[in-house]
Design a protein around this motif. Structure first.
Motif, mmCIF file in Angstrom:
data_model
loop_
_atom_site.group_PDB
_atom_site.id
_atom_site.type_symbol
_atom_site.label_atom_id
_atom_site.label_comp_id
_atom_site.label_asym_id
_atom_site.label_seq_id
_atom_site.Cartn_x
_atom_site.Cartn_y
_atom_site.Cartn_z
ATOM 1 N N ALA A 160 -23.849 11.121 -17.612
ATOM 2 C CA ALA A 160 -24.568 11.397 -18.870
ATOM 3 C C ALA A 160 -25.646 12.451 -18.649
ATOM 4 O O ALA A 160 -25.842 13.345 -19.487
ATOM 5 N N VAL A 161 -26.329 12.364 -17.526
ATOM 6 C CA VAL A 161 -27.389 13.343 -17.222
ATOM 7 C C VAL A 161 -26.772 14.729 -17.041
ATOM 8 O O VAL A 161 -27.293 15.729 -17.541
ATOM 9 N N GLU A 162 -25.634 14.771 -16.353
ATOM 10 C CA GLU A 162 -24.953 16.062 -16.172
ATOM 11 C C GLU A 162 -24.498 16.620 -17.524
ATOM 12 O O GLU A 162 -24.734 17.792 -17.836
ATOM 13 N N ALA A 163 -23.881 15.756 -18.335
ATOM 14 C CA ALA A 163 -23.370 16.211 -19.637
ATOM 15 C C ALA A 163 -24.499 16.682 -20.543
ATOM 16 O O ALA A 163 -24.314 17.568 -21.390
ATOM 17 N N ALA A 164 -25.696 16.131 -20.356
ATOM 18 C CA ALA A 164 -26.844 16.511 -21.199
ATOM 19 C C ALA A 164 -27.380 17.894 -20.815
ATOM 20 O O ALA A 164 -28.196 18.458 -21.534
ATOM 21 N N GLY A 165 -26.936 18.400 -19.661
ATOM 22 C CA GLY A 165 -27.329 19.770 -19.299
ATOM 23 C C GLY A 165 -28.282 19.876 -18.127
ATOM 24 O O GLY A 165 -28.783 20.969 -17.840
ATOM 25 N N ALA A 166 -28.545 18.750 -17.425
ATOM 26 C CA ALA A 166 -29.418 18.827 -16.246
ATOM 27 C C ALA A 166 -28.757 19.717 -15.191
ATOM 28 O O ALA A 166 -27.529 19.738 -15.076
ATOM 29 N N PHE A 167 -29.590 20.450 -14.423
ATOM 30 C CA PHE A 167 -29.030 21.363 -13.422
ATOM 31 C C PHE A 167 -28.905 20.705 -12.055
ATOM 32 O O PHE A 167 -28.286 21.257 -11.138
ATOM 33 N N SER A 168 -29.507 19.523 -11.909
ATOM 34 C CA SER A 168 -29.496 18.843 -10.616
ATOM 35 C C SER A 168 -29.879 17.382 -10.845
ATOM 36 O O SER A 168 -30.356 17.029 -11.926
ATOM 37 N N LEU A 169 -29.693 16.559 -9.817
ATOM 38 C CA LEU A 169 -29.872 15.121 -10.005
ATOM 39 C C LEU A 169 -30.401 14.471 -8.739
ATOM 40 O O LEU A 169 -29.738 14.529 -7.696
ATOM 41 N N VAL A 170 -31.581 13.876 -8.831
ATOM 42 C CA VAL A 170 -32.087 13.068 -7.710
ATOM 43 C C VAL A 170 -31.403 11.707 -7.767
ATOM 44 O O VAL A 170 -31.284 11.109 -8.835
ATOM 45 N N VAL A 171 -30.939 11.241 -6.609
ATOM 46 C CA VAL A 171 -30.313 9.914 -6.504
ATOM 47 C C VAL A 171 -31.162 9.124 -5.508
ATOM 48 O O VAL A 171 -31.229 9.472 -4.334
ATOM 49 N N GLU A 172 -31.835 8.083 -6.014
ATOM 50 C CA GLU A 172 -32.806 7.379 -5.162
ATOM 51 C C GLU A 172 -32.371 5.944 -4.856
ATOM 52 O O GLU A 172 -31.984 5.188 -5.763
ATOM 53 N N ALA A 173 -32.510 5.584 -3.586
ATOM 54 C CA ALA A 173 -32.299 4.210 -3.107
ATOM 55 C C ALA A 173 -30.971 3.629 -3.583
ATOM 56 O O ALA A 173 -30.921 2.644 -4.319
ATOM 57 N N VAL A 174 -29.908 4.266 -3.145
ATOM 58 C CA VAL A 174 -28.553 3.873 -3.521
ATOM 59 C C VAL A 174 -27.726 3.825 -2.228
ATOM 60 O O VAL A 174 -27.876 4.700 -1.373
ATOM 61 N N PRO A 175 -26.855 2.810 -2.059
ATOM 62 C CA PRO A 175 -26.020 2.781 -0.850
ATOM 63 C C PRO A 175 -25.238 4.094 -0.698
ATOM 64 O O PRO A 175 -24.750 4.643 -1.702
#
Ligand code: KIV
Length: 277
Positions: A160-175
């Protein structure tokens, strides 16, 4: 960089001095994170940080940046109340702080706001997984995406964040297997923190990786230096040198040239003779 397989390096920065060092060292992205609330202000969590505070620190970091991308974090309640307020506050980060982009936490619910920001010409970095601004709801800084349901939600959030047009994505505390799957499924670069080696980039809080913040060390932090211990030693030595009079020496002081010194000695004897009083 993602397409070329080049990893992206990102660090938090809150002040000019450290930001110069990071920029010169070639760090790709400097993040004025709302973690400044804990690291810089000594607060318990990031919730009290304000837009004005982030702008203040972004301005300082901006003066240091010659090549890095400068991202300013949207603090708690600066984008959750209404899309209009969110766009206004994000715009201030660019106009007043000089940021190149903003970052905000959240997946599907945040995507509507991200869309509005991107429509307004504001580049947005998303942030999924553990969102420290939801720490009260989550019951602490806990690893996210550990059940099938949670993994599905995480993937929905990232897409959803990508589809909304974000250019990058922080992924925190995930296996790491979950972060790997997300990184493969989105076309935008993922920047991991406590999310394993398969993200497209990594971010750390600089005080953690420099060993400046020693009260607590998350499992995923690697200490690249021990500046906390070294700084404490230097402060102790400084106190000792001031108290025993070994600092400063005359070499570490300003002097007068010879003619000025002679004049000064005359003035001094004049003062001693009480003519001045
Ligand atoms: O505020 C912050 O420092 C952050 C990073 C840890 C991603 O959001």
């Amino acid at each position: 960089m993602k397409e070329q397989g080049e990893k992206i390096s990102m660090l938090t920065a809150y002040d000019y001095t450290f930001a110069v060092l990071m920029d010169h060292a070639g760090v790709d992205v400097l993040l004025v994170g709302d973690s400044l609330g804990m690291v810089f202000q000594g607060r318990e969590d990031t919730l009290p940080v304000t837009v004005d505070e982030v702008i203040y620190h972004t301005r300082a970091v901006k003066r240091a940046v010659s090549h890095a991308l400068l991202v300013a974090d949207m603090p708690f309640l600066s984008y959750q109340v209404s899309p209009e307020e969110a766009v206004w506050n994000a715009g201030r980060m660019l106009k007043e702080g000089g940021a190149d982009a903003v970052k905000l936490e959240g997946g599907v619910p945040a995507s509507r706001v991200i869309e509005r920001m991107v429509d307004a010409g504001i580049p947005v970095m998303g942030h999924v997984g553990l969102g420290p601004q939801s720490v009260k709801l989550l019951g602490g800084h806990k690893v996210q995406g550990k059940t099938t349901k949670a993994i599905q939600r995480l993937l929905r959030d990232a897409l959803a964040v990508e589809a909304a047009g974000a250019f990058s994505l922080v992924v925190e505390a995930v296996p790491w297997p979950v972060a790997k799957m997300i990184s493969e499924r989105v076309s935008i670069p993922t920047i991991g923190i406590g999310a394993g080696p398969y993200c497209d980039g990594q971010v750390l809080v600089h005080a953690d990786m420099l060993g400046l913040f020693t009260a607590f060390q998350p499992h995923f932090v690697r200490r690249f230096a021990y500046l906390g211990e070294e700084s404490k030693r230097a402060f102790t030595d400084y106190c000792k040198a001031v108290k025993d009079g070994s600092f400063p020496t005359l070499d570490e002081s300003y002097s007068l040239d010879e003619s000025a010194l002679r004049e000064f000695e005359e003035i001094e004897s004049f003062i001693e003779e009480d003519h001045c009083l």
